[in-house]
Design an enzyme around this catalytic site. Structure first.
Site, mmCIF file in Angstrom:
data_model
loop_
_atom_site.group_PDB
_atom_site.id
_atom_site.type_symbol
_atom_site.label_atom_id
_atom_site.label_comp_id
_atom_site.label_asym_id
_atom_site.label_seq_id
_atom_site.Cartn_x
_atom_site.Cartn_y
_atom_site.Cartn_z
ATOM 1 N N THR A 23 92.986 70.993 96.694
ATOM 2 C CA THR A 23 94.227 70.189 96.448
ATOM 3 C C THR A 23 94.186 68.964 97.054
ATOM 4 O OG1 THR A 23 95.579 70.907 98.241
ATOM 5 C CG2 THR A 23 95.634 72.266 96.371
ATOM 6 N N ASP A 24 95.010 67.875 96.541
ATOM 7 C CA ASP A 24 95.145 66.599 97.039
ATOM 8 C C ASP A 24 96.534 66.274 97.119
ATOM 9 O OD1 ASP A 24 95.772 65.281 94.705
ATOM 10 O OD2 ASP A 24 93.981 64.397 94.527
ATOM 11 N N GLN A 25 96.783 65.048 97.688
ATOM 12 C CA GLN A 25 98.427 64.867 97.929
ATOM 13 C C GLN A 25 99.040 64.545 96.344
ATOM 14 O OE1 GLN A 25 98.051 61.007 99.957
ATOM 15 N NE2 GLN A 25 98.980 60.015 98.516
ATOM 16 N N MET A 26 98.435 64.668 95.297
ATOM 17 C CA MET A 26 99.042 64.695 94.124
ATOM 18 C C MET A 26 99.736 66.129 93.731
ATOM 19 S SD MET A 26 97.909 62.452 90.967
ATOM 20 C CE MET A 26 96.945 60.871 91.479
#
Lengths: 150, 150, 150, 150
Positions: A23-26
């Protein structure tokens, strides 16, 4: 998959879960992970074909990616269970193509569509023809599957 | 760094920015990225020592990580500029240790502290003594830096 | 696992394959991947405990890693099938610890040993006590497993 | 870059080194890393435009990738210094496109060519028009650069 009328292909479907590291911060998976998942799909479709990629490399046959295309159609979140279908097609004499369709089993929506194109090269990176044993395994697996499906 | 009284070491500081691909859905960097950054620190400290790691591998000397430890002390977000100080210490005859301190230049706080321990091995993975040219480069660089600092 | 005499723990074992993307030019897995695999182990042990981590975050409970330790004991190559056992232990009132043991099913050797320590924090990153429902699920799962094993 | 006749664009070039973590057992960079490097290029071209992406997200403007294409033309090895040129083009009213050219400064050869297409969305993932301040910054930066180049 788009190319229903291309004559010779082999499909295989796997499941995978979105890892937290993917995952990423979005809050959805980071875009490059799709290419890593495509590789999981290729690994398993080649195993299902009876020609595991690890064996191919031991035999001196490498399949580097020479082109990749990805369309991002929907989100997939941490721990979502995804279903990835990989279709292998031979193209001409020294390439193969893997088409990928990734569906979110939670939402039932297509998350990613794409493909990779691969060259056949030897350990020095020089283009080679796909070895006979590999081509034969490929067509044998396709023939056996057709029999199964009748 | 903790080991001020260990006699022989060499420090080097680099800067790096948190990439979007390195974040996760908690909005900070994903924990395994610290080990990837530690590697960037080692690459540059070895270059500063005059023994680039790429050259070492060509000469048949490999430095696999055999132990890693990381303490996560604060957040670092996408695009934050970080300062990573790597201290190389020789330990005994066949290991070296890299101590790492990662500071967020935005908040001035320590983000990560840690270390990695490395074996010296040859291309077959067998333990070797560090080659003479490598040890000499190491002590020469330390001696030169002491001169500079006077 | 080392801490047999610590009274309260819960184990779970998963299998995973080394992805090509997880290898590096030394021909084995890159060191930071161990931390990514540890996360896969935690995800599944928490699911087995009846408290999936995705649910925990929705409930406002986050478990960031505050410390990680890894010992690298052997190689694991592309496509090797690995077995990862994760043991969860509660420590005091606001931390938990996950101990990890990764075995190569091909060679039967231990590849990696390690652990991570986690804080319980809320969405703002402030330390919290583990919520009652979480602690109860944990002890309930342990009790049920003990019954099963009799 | 191919689209010299598209009227409005902005270029920026950065350097980056291949990390060990970005290699795979073929001894070159793993294919998905190209998309991570493209992100580094976009981060810096947006900073050069005066509209850092971290600021954009704080202002509620997100630019998820909706399409990516990569052609792999040559190898790049650990520690090779690469030069990545990112060209930003506006397309219609709610998309932008980043074209990428990655050259190996060691071999002077093109390693990767590709592009990503991005939507403008708000924090809920709904498509939005690019905000006026963003469009103005973009055209202002282009105008200033043209003046500089005279």
């Amino acid at each position: 998959m788009d190319n229903e009328n291309q004559s010779v292909f082999f499909d295989h479907t796997i499941q995978l879960r979105v890892r937290y590291s993917e995952t990423d911060q979005m809050g959805t998976f980071y875009n490059s992970r799709a290419l890593e998942w495509f590789e999981c799909g290729r690994t398993e479709v080649l195993r299902a074909l009876g020609i595991p990629y690890s064996t191919m490399e031991i035999e001196g046959v490498f399949l580097p990616v020479i082109e990749a295309h990805v369309e991002y159609l929907d989100r997939a979140e941490y721990d979502d269970l995804l279903e990835l279908t990989t279709r292998i097609l031979f193209q001409g004499r020294a390439k193969f193509r893997a088409e990928e369709l990734l569906v979110n089993t939670v939402t039932k929506r297509v998350v990613v569509k794409g493909y990779t194109v691969h060259a056949f090269v030897n350990v020095n990176g020089n283009a080679i023809r796909p070895p006979q044993w590999l081509v034969e395994s490929f067509y044998k697996a396709i023939a056996e599957r057709k029999l199964e499906q009748k």
